[in-house]
Design an enzyme around this catalytic site. Structure first.
Site, PDB file in Angstrom:
ATOM      1  CB  CYS A  51      -0.932   0.023   1.210  1.00  0.00           C
ATOM      2  SG  CYS A  51      -2.061  -1.371   1.253  1.00  0.00           S
ATOM      3  NE  ARG A 134      -2.823  -4.551  -2.851  1.00  0.00           N
ATOM      4  CZ  ARG A 134      -2.285  -3.900  -1.820  1.00  0.00           C
ATOM      5  NH1 ARG A 134      -2.446  -2.598  -1.742  1.00  0.00           N
ATOM      6  NH2 ARG A 134      -1.619  -4.550  -0.887  1.00  0.00           N
TER       7      ARG A 134
HETATM    8  C1  BEZ Z   1       0.548  -4.607   1.892  1.00  0.00           C
HETATM    9  O1  BEZ Z   1       1.754  -4.865   1.919  1.00  0.00           O
HETATM   10  O2  BEZ Z   1       0.133  -3.519   1.515  1.00  0.00           O
HETATM   11  C2  BEZ Z   1      -0.426  -5.672   2.313  1.00  0.00           C
HETATM   12  C3  BEZ Z   1      -0.145  -6.977   2.004  1.00  0.00           C
HETATM   13  C4  BEZ Z   1      -1.032  -7.974   2.408  1.00  0.00           C
HETATM   14  C5  BEZ Z   1      -2.174  -7.634   3.100  1.00  0.00           C
HETATM   15  C6  BEZ Z   1      -2.459  -6.303   3.358  1.00  0.00           C
HETATM   16  C7  BEZ Z   1      -1.583  -5.315   2.960  1.00  0.00           C
END
Ligand code: BEZ
Length: 234
Positions: A51, A134
């Site tokens: 993110c 997402r």
């Molecule tokens: C992230 O790295 O943004 C992420 C990865 C897995 C679950 C939620 C967020």
């Protein structure tokens, strides 16, 4: 316990309305964005690496989207103070792939109750029940959903592709054409398919600047500068 299900908005639907608190104050969606294109997108959680890479990339491209009359609006089920702290950390501490001192100026919605995420079908229980996937909703100036794209938790989005989506939609509207696979401004565009035998015959015999691969598949040139001059703000 019985699992609640929610109808997901579809392409061509009016964007569901909501009021929300964001890092840029209250918003009334989509009314506040009338006349602009909007990319409403969700991310799973603040202070997570994928993110963070996405926010830095999107924020670095904000001026490019603004020139295409497109506003960005983010959402996660985290609270406002988490959002503020995360965006401050990004600006003050994170240097990533040549991006640093990145200020996220677009609003990030707090959605602790998941009301907005549920309305937009951003929660996919098979992937996660406590966070949004997402999701990307491209909404036009009349508040109609024009494109929906979903990515799983583990995969960062391609923001050049989201920019291409906005430009392709605006080109289709402005020039009454369709855009073929992998289209970029300057590439040939698709002329709407003939709707009658007469038009199909005319097409095949036409001397107009058109290339027909068959009666149902005709393309024509569309100058890159003409596209950009029509779509992008001066
Ligand atoms: C992230 O790295 O943004 C992420 C990865 C897995 C679950 C939620 C967020």
């Amino acid at each position: 316990m019985e699992e609640k299900t929610f109808a997901m908005p579809r392409i061509g639907d009016k964007a569901p309305e909501f009021k929300a608190v964001t890092t840029q104050g209250q918003i009334n969606f989509p009314a506040d964005y009338s006349g602009s294109w909007v990319i409403l997108f969700s991310h799973p959680a603040d202070f997570t690496p994928v993110c963070t890479s996405e926010f830095m990339t999107f924020a670095s491209m904000a001026d490019k989207f603004e020139k295409a009359n497109t506003k960005l609006v983010g959402l996660s089920v985290d609270g406002l103070y988490s959002h503020i702290a995360w965006l401050r950390t990004i600006k003050e501490k994170i240097e990533y792939r040549g991006m640093k001192d990145v200020e996220v100026k677009f609003p990030l919605i707090e959605d602790i109750t998941m009301e907005v995420a549920q309305k937009y079908g951003m929660i996919m229980p098979g992937e996660a029940t406590t966070k949004a996937v997402r999701a990307v909703f491209v909404i036009d100036p009349k508040g109609i959903i024009r494109t929906i794209i979903y990515y799983p938790l583990s995969m960062g989005r391609n923001f050049d592709e989201l920019y291409r989506v906005v430009i392709a939609l605006q080109t289709a509207d402005a020039f009454s054409v369709a855009t073929p696979a992998d289209w970029q401004p300057g590439d040939d565009v698709i002329v709407p398919t003939a709707g009658s035998c007469g038009v199909a015959k005319e097409r095949m015999e036409s001397k107009e600047e058109m290339k027909c691969y068959d009666w149902f598949f005709c393309t024509k040139k569309l100058d890159k500068q003409k596209v950009l001059d029509t779509i992008l703000k001066k």
